[in-house]
Design an enzyme around this catalytic site. Sequence first.
Site, mmCIF file in Angstrom:
data_model
loop_
_atom_site.group_PDB
_atom_site.id
_atom_site.type_symbol
_atom_site.label_atom_id
_atom_site.label_comp_id
_atom_site.label_asym_id
_atom_site.label_seq_id
_atom_site.Cartn_x
_atom_site.Cartn_y
_atom_site.Cartn_z
ATOM 1 N N GLY A 222 5.858 1.671 0.301
ATOM 2 C CA GLY A 222 4.408 1.521 0.202
ATOM 3 C C GLY A 222 4.079 0.296 -0.617
ATOM 4 O O GLY A 222 4.885 -0.632 -0.724
ATOM 5 N N SER A 223 2.913 0.319 -1.229
ATOM 6 C CA SER A 223 2.447 -0.864 -1.946
ATOM 7 C C SER A 223 3.203 -1.045 -3.265
ATOM 8 O O SER A 223 3.724 -0.091 -3.845
ATOM 9 C CB SER A 223 0.952 -0.721 -2.230
ATOM 10 O OG SER A 223 0.744 0.406 -3.044
ATOM 11 N N THR A 224 3.204 -2.276 -3.744
ATOM 12 C CA THR A 224 3.850 -2.561 -5.028
ATOM 13 C C THR A 224 3.137 -1.798 -6.149
ATOM 14 O O THR A 224 3.785 -1.279 -7.070
ATOM 15 C CB THR A 224 3.846 -4.087 -5.277
ATOM 16 O OG1 THR A 224 4.631 -4.688 -4.233
ATOM 17 C CG2 THR A 224 4.471 -4.441 -6.607
ATOM 18 N N ALA A 225 1.812 -1.667 -6.070
ATOM 19 C CA ALA A 225 1.076 -0.956 -7.120
ATOM 20 C C ALA A 225 1.526 0.508 -7.205
ATOM 21 O O ALA A 225 1.802 1.020 -8.298
ATOM 22 C CB ALA A 225 -0.419 -1.037 -6.845
ATOM 23 N N GLY A 227 4.326 1.701 -6.132
ATOM 24 C CA GLY A 227 5.731 1.680 -6.555
ATOM 25 C C GLY A 227 5.854 1.626 -8.073
ATOM 26 O O GLY A 227 6.680 2.328 -8.668
ATOM 27 N N GLU A 244 10.831 0.288 -1.458
ATOM 28 C CA GLU A 244 10.543 -0.737 -0.440
ATOM 29 C C GLU A 244 9.052 -1.016 -0.542
ATOM 30 O O GLU A 244 8.232 -0.249 -0.056
ATOM 31 C CB GLU A 244 10.903 -0.220 0.958
ATOM 32 C CG GLU A 244 12.370 0.100 1.164
ATOM 33 C CD GLU A 244 13.242 -1.139 1.306
ATOM 34 O OE1 GLU A 244 12.733 -2.273 1.229
ATOM 35 O OE2 GLU A 244 14.470 -0.964 1.486
ATOM 36 N N CYS A 278 5.534 -4.355 6.854
ATOM 37 C CA CYS A 278 5.950 -4.856 5.530
ATOM 38 C C CYS A 278 6.639 -6.195 5.661
ATOM 39 O O CYS A 278 6.268 -7.161 5.008
ATOM 40 C CB CYS A 278 6.864 -3.834 4.867
ATOM 41 S SG CYS A 278 8.245 -3.347 5.897
HETATM 42 P P1 NAD Z 1 0.318 2.956 -0.535
HETATM 43 O O1 NAD Z 1 1.164 2.504 -1.660
HETATM 44 O O2 NAD Z 1 -1.155 2.980 -0.726
HETATM 45 O O3 NAD Z 1 0.727 4.417 -0.089
HETATM 46 C C1 NAD Z 1 2.051 4.753 0.257
HETATM 47 C C2 NAD Z 1 2.301 6.207 -0.078
HETATM 48 O O4 NAD Z 1 2.315 6.365 -1.488
HETATM 49 C C3 NAD Z 1 1.243 7.172 0.432
HETATM 50 O O5 NAD Z 1 1.909 8.317 0.920
HETATM 51 C C4 NAD Z 1 0.427 7.500 -0.801
HETATM 52 O O6 NAD Z 1 -0.156 8.767 -0.765
HETATM 53 C C5 NAD Z 1 1.500 7.452 -1.866
HETATM 54 N N1 NAD Z 1 1.037 7.155 -3.216
HETATM 55 C C6 NAD Z 1 0.048 6.344 -3.604
HETATM 56 N N2 NAD Z 1 -0.040 6.308 -4.942
HETATM 57 C C7 NAD Z 1 0.942 7.103 -5.400
HETATM 58 C C8 NAD Z 1 1.381 7.470 -6.705
HETATM 59 N N3 NAD Z 1 0.780 7.017 -7.802
HETATM 60 N N4 NAD Z 1 2.439 8.307 -6.816
HETATM 61 C C9 NAD Z 1 3.062 8.761 -5.715
HETATM 62 N N5 NAD Z 1 2.681 8.472 -4.457
HETATM 63 C C10 NAD Z 1 1.631 7.642 -4.305
HETATM 64 O O7 NAD Z 1 0.760 2.018 0.687
HETATM 65 P P2 NAD Z 1 0.160 1.962 2.155
HETATM 66 O O8 NAD Z 1 -1.190 1.314 2.074
HETATM 67 O O9 NAD Z 1 0.295 3.277 2.826
HETATM 68 O O10 NAD Z 1 1.192 0.961 2.862
HETATM 69 C C11 NAD Z 1 1.022 -0.410 2.893
HETATM 70 C C12 NAD Z 1 1.937 -1.081 1.896
HETATM 71 O O11 NAD Z 1 3.269 -0.624 2.080
HETATM 72 C C13 NAD Z 1 1.991 -2.587 2.078
HETATM 73 O O12 NAD Z 1 1.996 -3.218 0.824
HETATM 74 C C14 NAD Z 1 3.337 -2.790 2.766
HETATM 75 O O13 NAD Z 1 3.880 -4.080 2.582
HETATM 76 C C15 NAD Z 1 4.160 -1.729 2.144
HETATM 77 N N6 NAD Z 1 5.307 -1.404 3.002
HETATM 78 C C16 NAD Z 1 6.541 -1.784 2.604
HETATM 79 C C17 NAD Z 1 7.645 -1.537 3.417
HETATM 80 C C18 NAD Z 1 9.019 -1.974 3.022
HETATM 81 O O14 NAD Z 1 9.988 -1.588 3.680
HETATM 82 N N7 NAD Z 1 9.177 -2.756 1.972
HETATM 83 C C19 NAD Z 1 7.460 -0.861 4.632
HETATM 84 C C20 NAD Z 1 6.175 -0.472 5.000
HETATM 85 C C21 NAD Z 1 5.100 -0.747 4.169
#
Ligand code: NAD
Length: 470
Positions: A222-225, A227, A244, A278
């Site tokens: 998911g997002s770096t934030a 993560g 990731e 991503c």
């Molecule tokens: P997001 O970080 O908003 O959400 C991802 C997941 O994390 C969701 O299930 C969300 O509910 C959960 N989440 C959010 N905050 C959390 C917290 N504090 N604790 C635990 N879980 C939490 O990301 P998104 O908008 O769904 O995805 C887009 C981002 O993901 C983009 O930045 C993209 O580059 C990245 N991404 C990376 C890869 C990779 O392989 N590196 C692959 C796909 C997407």
Amino acid sequence: METYDALLAAIAPTNGHDSRTILDPATGRPVGEAPVHTVEDLERAVAAAAAAQPAWAAAGHDARSAALLKAADAVERSAEELARLLSREQGKPLNGPNARFEVGACAAWLRATATTELTPETVVDDGETYAELRYKPIGVVGAVGPWNWPMMITIWQIAPALRMGNTAVVKPSEYTPLSVLALIQVLNEELPDGVLHVVAGDRGVGARLAEHPAVGKVMFTGSTAAGKAIIKASADTVKRLTLELGGNDAGIVLPDADPKAIAQDLFWGAFINTGQTCAALKRLYVHDDIYDAVCTELTAVAKAMPMGVGLDENNVLGPLQNKAQYDIVAQLVDAARDAGGRILTGGNPDSDQPGYFYPATLVADIDNNNPLVTEEQFGPALPIVRYSTVDQAVAMANGLDVGLGASVWSSDLAAAREVAARIEAGTVWINKHGAVDPRVPFGGAKQSGYGLEFGVEGLKALGVPQIING
Ligand code: NAD
């Protein structure tokens, strides 16, 4: 699973759960009802996963591989139903590198993970010292995923986890719960009871998973934030993490590249899944000598790509998955235009159309410091920056604090590899971008995360290393 309706019924909320109507991002029409699971549901799932884990670990690699191969068969049996649901919920078209492709990748990754071998390694055996490195199961693994490739990324997280003798609890994105619930329903037709759970809750549920004392590792995409929040939440239990995270992949086109020959692959490198990927190409650096030719060829390819409702077999580009992402893309393109960026194609969404459609957009003559270049757009808008020396291009490519993927485009493979080695990214592709392979490790540099997925390295990441010395 026999029919699409049977699949939706099987994952529908039961009496005890709140429900939420999921809307199709292409039409605004309802796709289905998703349960809204709670932290209490998570607690039950983690407890059940922990209870099932010792028997699953004891079953051994052969039995677990066989179960994953059967799970791959189950995905293929329901492939069309899964692809249609994914298309309606996520927005991606059935055809092109989209919904059917994603479901196919789920089966392919399950099979590859089932058949990859991780054998104990003799580290020293010199007559005096004997040391062997092996990997034991971690226990319960949490898998938290995004909305862009919801099924495929879930498989990337859980297939190696299960193969290594762990049980798993999946927390899908709030935007795409149905796709993941359906996938897990299908996998569980073949997997033993208790080894794989899904809790379709909000980020609070994800946060609890990250701090849960009975969870040994979190696979997060998911997002770096988010993560960074997971790193903090996992600190008290010293949890293992594979992260990731976001990227802003650069592509460098060297002066000897053939613009016509690379245009199609450049396009898909950037616009796969309508840019919501991503490791998509998110900023393109093109040498002065061929800048205009690359812009012309890329524009011709972009204009020819049909965008529309995913279930229409002709389309290969779809809507943005959600309003928030649509607004990010629209604002970045508007700001780039206001700052003097030249829109080669796109940039003018039709506001009367239902759905979050943003046209494939190319922005030329844009400054390297423009936000469309420096921020992750995660959508169908590619900035094209001019450069005159390779040193300058490499410096610009390395100028951000993320480094997931990158690419170099050239007719000279040796020259391209030299430039590739200078780029700070987890993967640097040559004359392609974003191509993943279940045998080849994948992971980020800098703030794009740490830990590798896929192949033998991916299996190691789901085990606890143990040295037997003596
Ligand atoms: P997001 O970080 O908003 O959400 C991802 C997941 O994390 C969701 O299930 C969300 O509910 C959960 N989440 C959010 N905050 C959390 C917290 N504090 N604790 C635990 N879980 C939490 O990301 P998104 O908008 O769904 O995805 C887009 C981002 O993901 C983009 O930045 C993209 O580059 C990245 N991404 C990376 C890869 C990779 O392989 N590196 C692959 C796909 C997407």
